[in-house]
Scaffold this motif. Structure first.
Motif, PDB file in Angstrom:
ATOM      1  N   ASP A 214      81.412  -8.569  55.021  1.00 32.59           N
ATOM      2  CA  ASP A 214      81.655  -7.293  54.345  1.00 32.59           C
ATOM      3  C   ASP A 214      82.965  -7.347  53.544  1.00 32.59           C
ATOM      4  OD1 ASP A 214      79.613  -5.303  56.049  1.00 32.59           O
ATOM      5  OD2 ASP A 214      80.455  -6.938  57.229  1.00 32.59           O
ATOM      6  N   TYR A 253      77.378 -11.842  62.906  1.00 31.61           N
ATOM      7  CA  TYR A 253      77.591 -10.493  62.374  1.00 31.61           C
ATOM      8  C   TYR A 253      78.202  -9.550  63.414  1.00 31.61           C
ATOM      9  CZ  TYR A 253      73.603  -8.505  64.913  1.00 31.61           C
ATOM     10  OH  TYR A 253      72.750  -8.058  65.900  1.00 31.61           O
ATOM     11  N   LYS A 254      78.258  -9.992  64.655  1.00 29.99           N
ATOM     12  CA  LYS A 254      78.777  -9.144  65.727  1.00 29.99           C
ATOM     13  C   LYS A 254      80.295  -9.229  65.873  1.00 29.99           C
ATOM     14  CE  LYS A 254      74.544  -9.106  68.503  1.00 29.99           C
ATOM     15  NZ  LYS A 254      73.941  -9.410  69.822  1.00 29.99           N
ATOM     16  N   PRO A 257      84.855  -6.196  62.854  1.00 26.96           N
ATOM     17  CA  PRO A 257      84.966  -6.003  61.398  1.00 26.96           C
ATOM     18  C   PRO A 257      86.394  -5.861  60.899  1.00 26.96           C
ATOM     19  CG  PRO A 257      84.202  -3.991  62.448  1.00 26.96           C
ATOM     20  CD  PRO A 257      84.179  -5.058  63.503  1.00 26.96           C
ATOM     21  N   SER A 276      75.397  -0.908  57.661  1.00 27.49           N
ATOM     22  CA  SER A 276      76.206  -1.127  58.861  1.00 27.49           C
ATOM     23  C   SER A 276      75.698  -2.324  59.668  1.00 27.49           C
ATOM     24  CB  SER A 276      76.189   0.115  59.746  1.00 27.49           C
ATOM     25  OG  SER A 276      74.923   0.257  60.361  1.00 27.49           O
ATOM     26  N   ARG A 277      76.596  -2.921  60.397  1.00 21.96           N
ATOM     27  CA  ARG A 277      76.209  -4.051  61.241  1.00 21.96           C
ATOM     28  C   ARG A 277      75.271  -3.585  62.355  1.00 21.96           C
ATOM     29  NH1 ARG A 277      81.441  -8.104  61.599  1.00 21.96           N
ATOM     30  NH2 ARG A 277      82.381  -7.543  59.596  1.00 21.96           N
ATOM     31  N   ILE A 280      71.753  -3.761  61.341  1.00 17.91           N
ATOM     32  CA  ILE A 280      71.166  -5.101  61.317  1.00 17.91           C
ATOM     33  C   ILE A 280      70.371  -5.331  62.592  1.00 17.91           C
ATOM     34  CG2 ILE A 280      71.672  -7.577  61.355  1.00 17.91           C
ATOM     35  CD1 ILE A 280      74.087  -7.001  59.563  1.00 17.91           C
ATOM     36  N   ASP A 295      71.906 -12.903  61.030  1.00 21.02           N
ATOM     37  CA  ASP A 295      72.934 -13.301  60.068  1.00 21.02           C
ATOM     38  C   ASP A 295      72.344 -13.543  58.679  1.00 21.02           C
ATOM     39  OD1 ASP A 295      75.093 -13.167  61.866  1.00 21.02           O
ATOM     40  OD2 ASP A 295      74.601 -15.146  62.668  1.00 21.02           O
ATOM     41  N   TRP A 298      72.379 -10.169  57.254  1.00 18.92           N
ATOM     42  CA  TRP A 298      73.748  -9.790  56.893  1.00 18.92           C
ATOM     43  C   TRP A 298      74.121 -10.384  55.536  1.00 18.92           C
ATOM     44  CZ3 TRP A 298      78.807 -11.741  59.645  1.00 18.92           C
ATOM     45  CH2 TRP A 298      79.871 -10.866  59.345  1.00 18.92           C
TER      46      TRP A 298
END
Length: 532
Positions: A214, A253-254, A257, A276-277, A280, A295, A298
């Protein structure tokens, strides 16, 4: 704003539209080069590996799917060197990485006489790169994401256990980031931001060691906003850190952020430019996909954000997008085998040339730069090892290459007519190095039946983890063979080395002669291939 169509006559515009190909006019398209990192073939729905036995996609990637399906997919795209740094060198310069002039590379060359292409090939300000050439030809240039190729200084070495909430640590992180930005600007970028020095693991304190797609994406969007207000066409180099380590596929992706190379972001500064994650997780679950695919989604969200921004600024219709994964990771990274050399790639340019097709011509990362120079109508483009793919875009492969030479470490390869010949030649000085000296250079303590041999990458006795994976994938008998021949069209996993088959004597001699001819034009020696 279609300001970049610079005074092209209505007749030329009409011809351009009806021919449905890129014509040699004064039209200068915007150019976006997306380079991803260590993506697996299973990540791409347009490849057979990306679909199940029933043909159902294994990924949720609508934006990448759109670009690939509307563009030209390259089924025979090769990375001429199969690790991150030299592959990026070739993308950005159009040259084989053995053309590097930086001291780390040339010092090794001078010591051993043979070029050892690996993580040591960096671009310096005196080199011609896409950014510099386009900047000199009226483009506004920008870069975000992973560096790992432009020569840069790491001003502060920061302990990986450092407390990233402390002001002195933050200041050092910011200074290191500014040095990366300056390296980009020294190499032809007007804009640079959100730069990762190299791979995420090992570069930064553990407290910020995570991917942040992001954050990179926000940098790319900021550049497009700036570019849309200018009169020049633009070039964006968008290099992701995905899907390289750390962390397992489907879990990257976890990460927190807030984590970035400049420290932990304040909550108010966390980018909000992609879905937003949390969404996902939900979308992957709703579509019944494996966690591995998270991912991929993402990354696809990042591509979607770029497309949305290009559309909202009225730039999409005049933008060409190259998508290139830096090299294969199917057990061949760091070698000349197909599992490292063959890599997913495509190009998209809306309806400006005939899309929705696949090319089986042999193309390579070295071809991207000269292609861009022709598309950008660069009058005095620098000489490159690559060739412009524009004729292929127009459907003409009558004069296209029929062979390709590649290089990594102490191996060289040539592919032609479905054959691949690999030569593995360790310089005599390295062969004579005593075990005690090899132990000092060894980084990995992995077991090998041959002690601390020189692996294909040639720099680390006993090899790195990635090299051990190559041996495991392709077998010791093949890996350590000095001469190898594969009919890769019939044997894509290259399990059958047919170098000693009497029927192949003629093709072996042809490939050796052609490889020798090429290597004699390069720097350094390569055993008998460069002898007169």
């Amino acid at each position: 704003m279609y300001r970049k169509f610079y005074q092209v006559s209505s007749l030329l515009l009409a011809l351009f539209a009806t021919s449905n190909v890129l014509a040699n006019t004064d039209l200068k398209p915007n150019i976006v080069v997306i380079v991803t990192d260590d993506q697996h073939r299973i990540d791409f729905n347009f490849l057979k590996e990306g679909r199940d036995k029933q043909g159902k996609p294994l990924n949720l990637s609508p934006n990448v799917d759109r670009l690939a399906n509307e563009g030209i997919i390259f089924d025979q795209m090769y990375a001429t060197s199969t690790v991150c740094t030299p592959s990026r060198f070739s993308v950005l310069t159009g040259n084989l990485a053995s053309r590097a002039k930086n001291s780390r590379f040339t010092n090794d060359l001078n010591k051993y006489k043979q070029a050892n292409v690996a993580f040591n090939t960096h671009i310096e300000p005196h080199d011609n790169s896409i950014a510099k050439v386009l900047q000199q030809n009226g483009y506004f240039t920008g870069g975000v994401g992973k560096n790992h190729v432009f020569e840069s200084k790491i001003i502060h070495k920061i302990n990986r256990k450092s407390d990233v909430t402390k002001s002195d640590v933050i200041a050092k992180l910011v200074e290191n980031q500014q040095a990366q930005i300056q390296a980009y600007k020294d190499n032809g970028f007007d804009f640079a931001d959100r730069i990762y020095t190299g791979n995420v693991p090992g570069q930064y304190p553990k407290a910020v060691e995570a991917h942040n797609q992001d954050w990179i994406t926000e940098g790319g969007l900021n550049f497009i906003d700036l570019a849309s207000k200018k009169d020049e066409p633009f070039f964006l180099y968008f290099a992701t850190t995905l899907e390289h380590g750390p962390h397992k596929q489907g879990s990257k992706y976890k990460g927190d952020p807030r984590m970035t190379p400049i420290g932990l972001l304040a909550d108010k500064d966390i980018p909000n430019v992609q879905p937003s994650r949390d969404s996902i997780t939900e979308r992957i679950k709703q579509h019944g996909l494996e966690k591995r695919a998270a991912d991929v989604l993402w990354l696809d969200d990042a591509v979607g954000a770029l497309l949305t921004k290009l559309e909202s600024t009225n730039e999409l219709d005049n933008t060409i997008i190259f998508y290139f994964n830096d090299h294969g990771v199917e057990g061949g990274k760091g070698s000349m085998y197909q599992g490292g050399a063959l890599t997913p790639s495509f190009v998209w340019f809306g309806d400006k040339f005939k899309g929705a097709r696949r090319s089986t011509d042999i193309v390579a990362n070295i071809d991207i730069a000269p292609t861009i120079y022709e598309l950008a109508n660069v009058k005095k483009a620098p000489k490159t090892d690559g060739v412009s793919m524009v004729p292929l875009f127009k459907g003409d492969n009558s004069k296209w290459r029929d062979y390709l030479v590649s290089e990594i470490g102490v191996t060289r390869a040539i592919i032609k007519d479905g054959w691949k010949y690999i030569a593995y030649r360790v310089p005599q000085e390295k062969l004579d190095m005593p075990l005690s000296e090899r132990k000092k250079l060894a980084q990995s303590k992995g077991k090998s039946s041959k002690g601390l041999p020189w692996m294909h990458m040639g720099g680390t006795p006993g090899g790195r983890g990635l090299e051990h994976l190559v041996v495991k994938t392709y077998g010791e008998e093949n890996y350590y063979s000095t001469d190898q021949l594969y009919r890769y069209l019939d044997d894509p996993k290259e399990k059958n080395n047919v170098i000693n088959n009497p029927e192949n004597k003629e093709i072996v001699e042809q490939l050796k002669q052609q490889l020798s001819m090429e290597l004699k034009q390069r720097v350094g020696t390569f055993a008998e291939f460069t002898e007169e």
